[in-house]
Design a protein around this motif. Structure first.
Motif, mmCIF file in Angstrom:
data_model
loop_
_atom_site.group_PDB
_atom_site.id
_atom_site.type_symbol
_atom_site.label_atom_id
_atom_site.label_comp_id
_atom_site.label_asym_id
_atom_site.label_seq_id
_atom_site.Cartn_x
_atom_site.Cartn_y
_atom_site.Cartn_z
ATOM 1 N N ASN A 17 1.254 -5.535 -1.289
ATOM 2 C CA ASN A 17 1.456 -5.645 0.158
ATOM 3 C C ASN A 17 0.279 -5.134 0.974
ATOM 4 O O ASN A 17 0.329 -5.224 2.208
ATOM 5 N N VAL A 18 -0.761 -4.569 0.348
ATOM 6 C CA VAL A 18 -1.878 -4.031 1.124
ATOM 7 C C VAL A 18 -2.683 -5.165 1.746
ATOM 8 O O VAL A 18 -2.638 -6.314 1.292
ATOM 9 N N SER A 19 -3.445 -4.833 2.785
ATOM 10 C CA SER A 19 -4.209 -5.864 3.495
ATOM 11 C C SER A 19 -5.452 -6.284 2.727
ATOM 12 O O SER A 19 -5.786 -7.475 2.661
ATOM 13 N N VAL A 20 -6.155 -5.315 2.169
ATOM 14 C CA VAL A 20 -7.357 -5.580 1.378
ATOM 15 C C VAL A 20 -7.280 -4.700 0.134
ATOM 16 O O VAL A 20 -7.150 -3.477 0.257
ATOM 17 N N PRO A 21 -7.354 -5.275 -1.068
ATOM 18 C CA PRO A 21 -7.273 -4.457 -2.280
ATOM 19 C C PRO A 21 -8.387 -3.414 -2.349
ATOM 20 O O PRO A 21 -9.438 -3.555 -1.717
#
Length: 202
Positions: free
Chosen positions: A186-190
């Motif tokens: 669910n994070v925006s940028v790994p």
């Protein structure tokens, strides 16, 4: 629900410890899986460096207050005020893992896939129904509205908190002040994938 004392500490400490906390908002909720810290002083990327209104907000509002602003004329972004510790600042809530109110989030976002609902600060504000009218909402302590707040979930997510550089800024780009649940979808940028303006991506 978390009290104001949680937000009366160093902004970096609070930003890290918010990962794994549940954000509750009028029938919807999600586990915070990504945050970014911004220092009220000596941080060129913080609004306080260029906006007198942001400096006044930090000065006048209580710890845990919501700082909501419109970004690039497109999206509302939801932040929390930290003050009273070693270093004051604002914490951008960048991503959530949806827990409740998912059907309403899907309706607001026009998306079905759960991992696409709150995987970025603009997305999560749309999904949760957060707008500019929510600026200055007390999220902890006295005056906190019914139905909103931050709490330690009964069943905590197993996660490792990773540190990384912040996303989408052109100043103070090297501060490792982004905190995220490593490997969470669910994070925006790994972790390790942020592109720094003017530099080749790794």
């Amino acid at each position: 629900m978390l009290g104001r004392d949680f937000f009366q500490r160093d902004v970096l400490t609070v930003a890290r410890e918010l990962v794994g906390v549940e954000l509750v908002w009028h029938g919807c909720s999600g586990i915070i899986v990504e945050t970014e810290a911004y220092g009220a002083e000596y941080d060129e990327a913080c609004h306080t460096a260029t906006r007198p209104s942001a400096r006044q907000f930090v000065l006048n509002e209580p710890p845990g207050a919501a700082y909501v602003y419109f970004n690039y004329g497109m999206y509302w972004l939801f932040n929390l005020l930290v003050k009273g510790g070693r270093r004051d600042g604002l914490i951008l809530i960048r991503a959530l893992e949806p827990v409740s109110g998912i059907k309403e989030m899907q309706r607001r976002r026009g998306r079905e896939k759960v991992t696409e609902l709150c995987s970025g600060p603009g997305k999560l504000a749309v999904a949760m129904g957060i707008t500019g009218s929510d600026h200055r909402t007390p999220m902890a302590g006295r005056g906190r509205p019914t139905g909103v707040g931050l709490r330690i979930p009964k069943t905590g997510l197993a996660h490792e908190v990773a540190e990384d550089i912040r996303v989408g800024i052109s100043k103070a780009v090297n501060h490792p002040w982004r905190y995220l649940a490593r490997g969470n979808p669910n994070v925006s940028v790994p972790h390790g994938k942020v592109k720094v303006p003017g530099l080749e991506s790794k």
